[in-house]
Design a protein around this motif. Structure first.
Motif, mmCIF file in Angstrom:
data_model
loop_
_atom_site.group_PDB
_atom_site.id
_atom_site.type_symbol
_atom_site.label_atom_id
_atom_site.label_comp_id
_atom_site.label_asym_id
_atom_site.label_seq_id
_atom_site.Cartn_x
_atom_site.Cartn_y
_atom_site.Cartn_z
ATOM 1 N N UNK A 1 -9.388 -14.083 5.525
ATOM 2 C CA UNK A 1 -8.237 -13.208 5.236
ATOM 3 C C UNK A 1 -7.950 -13.214 3.752
ATOM 4 N N UNK B 1 -1.688 -7.643 6.226
ATOM 5 C CA UNK B 1 -1.999 -7.629 4.802
ATOM 6 C C UNK B 1 -2.530 -6.250 4.395
ATOM 7 N N UNK B 2 -3.366 -5.651 5.190
ATOM 8 C CA UNK B 2 -4.019 -4.383 4.845
ATOM 9 C C UNK B 2 -3.051 -3.212 4.784
ATOM 10 N N UNK C 1 -1.787 22.588 -15.207
ATOM 11 C CA UNK C 1 -2.888 23.096 -16.022
ATOM 12 C C UNK C 1 -2.366 23.585 -17.379
ATOM 13 N N UNK D 1 -2.079 12.164 -15.046
ATOM 14 C CA UNK D 1 -0.698 12.620 -15.025
ATOM 15 C C UNK D 1 -0.199 12.866 -16.433
ATOM 16 N N UNK E 1 1.606 19.282 -19.718
ATOM 17 C CA UNK E 1 0.978 20.141 -20.719
ATOM 18 C C UNK E 1 1.952 20.533 -21.808
ATOM 19 N N UNK F 1 3.048 15.660 -10.962
ATOM 20 C CA UNK F 1 3.146 15.824 -12.396
ATOM 21 C C UNK F 1 2.000 16.662 -12.994
ATOM 22 N N UNK G 1 -1.192 8.475 -5.230
ATOM 23 C CA UNK G 1 -1.853 9.791 -5.255
ATOM 24 C C UNK G 1 -0.821 10.906 -5.157
ATOM 25 N N UNK H 1 -7.869 -9.797 1.312
ATOM 26 C CA UNK H 1 -6.671 -9.342 0.589
ATOM 27 C C UNK H 1 -6.980 -9.054 -0.864
ATOM 28 N N UNK I 1 -1.459 2.753 -2.234
ATOM 29 C CA UNK I 1 -2.482 3.672 -2.740
ATOM 30 C C UNK I 1 -2.105 5.111 -2.442
ATOM 31 N N UNK J 1 -6.816 -0.965 -4.489
ATOM 32 C CA UNK J 1 -5.586 -0.204 -4.707
ATOM 33 C C UNK J 1 -5.322 -0.007 -6.188
ATOM 34 N N UNK K 1 -7.553 2.720 -7.625
ATOM 35 C CA UNK K 1 -7.091 4.077 -7.335
ATOM 36 C C UNK K 1 -5.862 4.420 -8.158
ATOM 37 N N UNK K 2 -4.940 3.496 -8.284
ATOM 38 C CA UNK K 2 -3.699 3.771 -9.020
ATOM 39 C C UNK K 2 -4.011 4.063 -10.472
ATOM 40 N N UNK L 1 -5.813 7.542 -10.907
ATOM 41 C CA UNK L 1 -4.958 8.711 -10.678
ATOM 42 C C UNK L 1 -3.948 8.856 -11.804
ATOM 43 N N UNK M 1 -4.412 -10.594 9.483
ATOM 44 C CA UNK M 1 -5.213 -9.770 8.553
ATOM 45 C C UNK M 1 -4.711 -8.338 8.571
ATOM 46 N N UNK N 1 1.127 11.451 -8.481
ATOM 47 C CA UNK N 1 0.264 12.024 -9.503
ATOM 48 C C UNK N 1 0.168 13.541 -9.331
ATOM 49 N N UNK O 1 -8.758 -5.759 -1.155
ATOM 50 C CA UNK O 1 -7.868 -4.607 -0.945
ATOM 51 C C UNK O 1 -6.983 -4.389 -2.156
ATOM 52 N N UNK P 1 -1.068 -2.479 1.369
ATOM 53 C CA UNK P 1 -2.009 -2.101 0.308
ATOM 54 C C UNK P 1 -2.387 -0.634 0.428
ATOM 55 N N UNK P 2 -2.693 -0.210 1.613
ATOM 56 C CA UNK P 2 -3.065 1.189 1.850
ATOM 57 C C UNK P 2 -1.892 2.097 1.539
#
Lengths: 187, 173
Positions: free
Chosen positions: B3, A6-7, A27, B25, B28, A24, A18, B7, A14, B14, B17-18, B21, A3, A21, B10, A10-11
């Motif tokens: 498990x 797998x985690x 303002x 982007x 300007x 780019x 961020x 998965x 993510x 993800x 969030x992607x 965000x 387990x 982003x 998760x 993925x983290x």
């Protein structure tokens, strides 16, 4: 353990997302600007006579017949011009007239001030009409606000001077003068 | 929790969030504006040359009384450099019997090593309380000189100070 494997990927995905982003993101530009514009006007007060520098000869007319009165004589060739610019809380202005010199006995000098005419604009003054000139300042135009009469003859207030015989017994046959007639504009 | 289900959870998180965000982007394309200077004018007492006359009534600023700079943050040559400047006023204590006119008296200098183009705005035009087109251009320029003219000043106006704010806005066409 299975387990945990797998985690972790993925983290990681993510976090990477961020980070990219933030690289780019920008303002918007400042697209408006301004500045002040100020105009200041100060008080103005001016008076004069037209035609400029003129003197006025006044000659009493001779009657055509014995026993007839002496002919009155007048002159209306002069004009009074003025310019006035007042602050908001200032009182209205006025014009006064004063005679310097002693008139012959039995003679009066009258002044008639006409209403304003010509090219003037604004709050022009009000005429007091006809007054007898003396050594005491006398108001002849009042309630003058922000205004201008126009410049030159045929603008502003026409001035008419008239010689009057007030007492024939006191008359003396002689020339007198010159006399000074002064005009003053004030609050 | 198994498990397999963990998965899926998760992976969904993800993606959330992607997506969230990535939506921020956006590079300007808004042009930028800079401005320096202002104008303050006092009518001289000697402006009334003779009793009975009014003020001359028209007063002109220096040719470069105010200077404007225009920049465009988009570096792509896809009509991204075109811009338009408009002008208006916002009265504070202004007397609308006095008209304000503006005109452009120079092209300024290129903001980069690329040639610029500026058109319109060289003839006096009156500014009002509504945005009106003033001049336009292509690519950034600095030090574009602006001149002002006041018309209609008179002694019949109260003797005091009058003020307004002149606002310039740059936009993409």
């Amino acid at each position: 353990m299975k387990a945990l494997l797998i985690y972790i990927p993925t983290l990681a995905v993510t976090l990477i997302g961020i980070g990219i982003d933030k690289t780019y993101a920008q303002p918007p530009g400042q697209n408006t600007r301004n500045h002040s514009l100020t105009l200041t006007i100060n008080e103005v007060v001016l008076v004069d006579l037209e035609p400029a520098g003129s003197s006025i000869p006044l000659v009493a007319g001779t009657p055509s017949e014995a026993g007839a009165p002496v002919l009155e004589v007048s002159d209306q060739s002069s004009w009074l011009n003025y310019t006035s610019c007042l602050a908001p809380m200032s009182p209205a202005r006025s014009v006064s007239v004063q005679l310097t010199g002693t008139l012959p006995p039995g003679v009066e000098l009258q002044l008639q001030v006409s209403p304003s005419s010509g090219a003037g604009q604004g709050v022009l003054g009000t005429s007091a009409g006809t007054v007898t000139l003396s050594g005491v300042a006398t108001t002849v135009i009042s309630c003058i606000g922000g205004c201008y009469t126009g410049n030159g003859a045929n603008n502003g207030h026409r001035l008419t001077y008239t010689v009057l015989i007030s007492n024939y017994a006191a008359l003396e046959g002689a020339g007198y003068g010159p006399f000074l007639i002064s005009y003053t504009i004030s609050n | 929790m198994s498990v397999k289900y963990a998965c899926r959870f998760c992976l969904s998180l993800s993606l959330l969030f992607a997506t969230h965000v990535v939506s921020y982007a956006q590079p300007s394309q808004q042009p930028g504006l800079t401005l320096s200077g202002n104008w303050s004018y006092t009518v001289p007492a000697t402006d009334v040359t003779e009793a009975g006359s009014d003020f001359s009534g028209t007063y002109t600023s220096a040719a470069n009384q105010v200077q404007i700079g225009v920049s465009n943050k988009n570096n792509a040559e896809k009509n991204g450099y075109a811009w338009r400047v408009s002008a208006r006023k916002m009265n504070a204590t202004w007397d609308n019997t006095v008209a304000i006119y503006i005109r452009r008296t120079s092209d300024g200098a290129p903001a980069t090593n690329r040639a610029t183009t500026i058109t319109d705005g060289t003839v006096y035009q009156q500014i009002t309380d509504t945005d009106q087109y003033f001049f336009g251009g292509y690519r950034g320029s600095t030090g574009i000189a602006i001149q002002y003219e006041l018309r209609g000043v008179s002694v019949v106006m109260p003797a005091q100070s009058y003020s307004t704010t002149v606002v310039y806005t740059v936009t993409s066409p």
